[in-house]
Design an enzyme around this catalytic site. Structure first.
Site, PDB file in Angstrom:
ATOM      1  N   GLY A  21       0.870  -1.193   0.000  1.00  8.99           N
ATOM      2  CA  GLY A  21       0.000   0.000   0.000  1.00  8.99           C
ATOM      3  C   GLY A  21       0.895   1.227   0.000  1.00  8.99           C
ATOM      4  O   GLY A  21       1.786   1.347  -0.855  1.00  8.99           O
ATOM      5  N   GLU A  94       1.983   1.108  11.547  1.00  8.15           N
ATOM      6  CA  GLU A  94       1.066   0.107  11.006  1.00  8.15           C
ATOM      7  C   GLU A  94       0.219  -0.567  12.072  1.00  8.15           C
ATOM      8  O   GLU A  94      -0.955  -0.843  11.882  1.00  8.15           O
ATOM      9  CB  GLU A  94       1.853  -0.971  10.251  1.00  8.15           C
TER      10      GLU A  94
HETATM   11  N1  LIG Z   1       0.535  -2.410   5.304  1.00 11.63           N
HETATM   12  C1  LIG Z   1       0.221  -1.884   3.976  1.00 11.63           C
HETATM   13  C2  LIG Z   1      -0.575  -0.626   4.092  1.00 11.63           C
HETATM   14  C3  LIG Z   1       0.220   0.430   4.793  1.00 11.63           C
HETATM   15  C4  LIG Z   1      -0.571   1.673   4.843  1.00 11.63           C
HETATM   16  O1  LIG Z   1      -1.085   2.108   3.822  1.00 11.63           O
HETATM   17  N2  LIG Z   1      -0.647   2.220   6.047  1.00 11.63           N
HETATM   18  C5  LIG Z   1      -1.355   3.473   6.140  1.00 11.63           C
HETATM   19  C6  LIG Z   1      -2.289   3.519   7.281  1.00 11.63           C
HETATM   20  S1  LIG Z   1      -1.602   3.074   8.793  1.00 11.63           S
HETATM   21  C7  LIG Z   1      -0.289   4.556   6.146  1.00 11.63           C
HETATM   22  O2  LIG Z   1       0.743   4.416   6.758  1.00 11.63           O
HETATM   23  N3  LIG Z   1      -0.540   5.589   5.413  1.00 11.63           N
HETATM   24  C8  LIG Z   1       0.415   6.650   5.270  1.00 11.63           C
HETATM   25  C9  LIG Z   1      -0.175   7.581   4.239  1.00 11.63           C
HETATM   26  O3  LIG Z   1      -1.352   7.372   3.952  1.00 11.63           O
HETATM   27  O4  LIG Z   1       0.554   8.460   3.733  1.00 11.63           O
HETATM   28  C10 LIG Z   1       1.509  -1.699   3.197  1.00 11.63           C
HETATM   29  O5  LIG Z   1       2.322  -2.596   3.370  1.00 11.63           O
HETATM   30  O6  LIG Z   1       1.731  -0.759   2.441  1.00 11.63           O
END
Ligand SMILES: N[C@@H](CCC(=O)N[C@@H](CS)C(=O)NCC(=O)O)C(=O)O
Length: 261
Positions: A21, A94
């Site tokens: 993500g 996370e």
């Molecule tokens: N665990 C997933 C998703 C990680 C993710 O998107 N976490 C969000 C919510 S905790 C985040 O850190 N977002 C930071 C942002 O949106 O800039 C990944 O490996 O990328």
């Protein structure tokens, strides 16, 4: 899927982390190397709610998680981290703030082969699968939103923003990263690219300029021409496929709720 209890991470050693993500385009931590590849048996879904980065408590956004699907694979980016701060940072970003749980899976680098490889970090011309740590949201966590029709998910994403920016930026930057770094990305993840089209279409209908969504300066030509047409082509300069210049082109912004020191 392994669970961490059997393999507590030793903070003094290197570990591979798999991102699928925002970690793909916004790691937020130092790493020794990274490469694209995939994990097997999962599919990427925007079923995890988020009020820390891309939404608010009253209007939570949607961010990516993995859902088990035996015949599917999810492409993303793995990072070899050796610093002591990266893993605690990730557990905070996370886990504590994001509602994700740690698990371990085999990661298949895009140039992997089943041939044996002698390199100490598992990466070489014919890399074998690598054991990686990843963060997955479980349906039992308090921010879980779960399944919804894709058009409803698109509507929700277009209407949400939080401390780290617009929820639409989160999806669009992931789609751009995949398109620029993963071979035939649209084949492997039709849902991500369908969602991207829906989001772009809704932003165009609402006449919300993409540079606003992406947290970037207005394109220079739009300031000179007051009646400029809707800017629906992201100012995405060609990116080198060699070393993820993509992340070097992102606006320099730290995640406000988590600072790595
Ligand atoms: N665990 C997933 C998703 C990680 C993710 O998107 N976490 C969000 C919510 S905790 C985040 O850190 N977002 C930071 C942002 O949106 O800039 C990944 O490996 O990328």
């Amino acid at each position: 899927m392994e669970h961490p209890d059997s393999n507590p991470e030793d903070l003094n050693s290197s570990i591979w982390v798999f991102g699928y993500g925002s970690l793909c385009w916004h790691p937020g931590f130092d790493y020794d190397k990274s490469t694209t590849g995939y994990v097997k048996g999962y599919t990427r879904k925007f079923w995890q709610g988020n009020d820390q980065h891309r939404g608010t408590r009253d209007n939570p956004g949607r961010v990516a998680t993995l859902v088990q699907e035996p015949e599917s694979i999810v492409w993303g980016r793995a990072f070899l981290v050796s610093g002591k701060s990266a893993v605690p940072y990730l557990h905070t970003r996370e886990g504590t703030l994001g509602g994700y749980k740690t698990s371990f899976e085999q990661f298949y680098p895009k140039d992997h082969s089943d041939q044996s490889s002698s390199s100490e970090d598992g990466l070489s011309e014919t890399s074998q699968p690598i054991r990686t740590m990843m963060f997955i949201a479980c349906p039992t966590n308090s921010m879980w939103l779960g399944e919804a029709p894709l058009h409803e998910i698109a509507n929700q994403i277009v209407s949400c923003k939080g401390p780290s920016g617009h929820n639409a930026e989160y999806v669009l930057r992931l789609a751009i990263f995949m398109r620029e770094n993963i071979p035939d990305a649209h084949v492997h993840d039709p849902e991500l690219f369908t969602l991207e089209i829906m989001i772009r279409s809704r932003l165009k209908e609402k006449k919300i300029p993409l540079h606003v969504i992406m947290g970037e300066e207005a394109p220079s030509d739009s300031t000179s021409n007051a009646s400029s047409s809707y800017q629906d082509d992201l100012d995405v300069r060609p990116v080198s496929r060699r070393s993820f210049d993509f992340t070097a082109r992102l606006p320099n912004k730290n995640l406000r709720c988590v600072n790595i020191n």
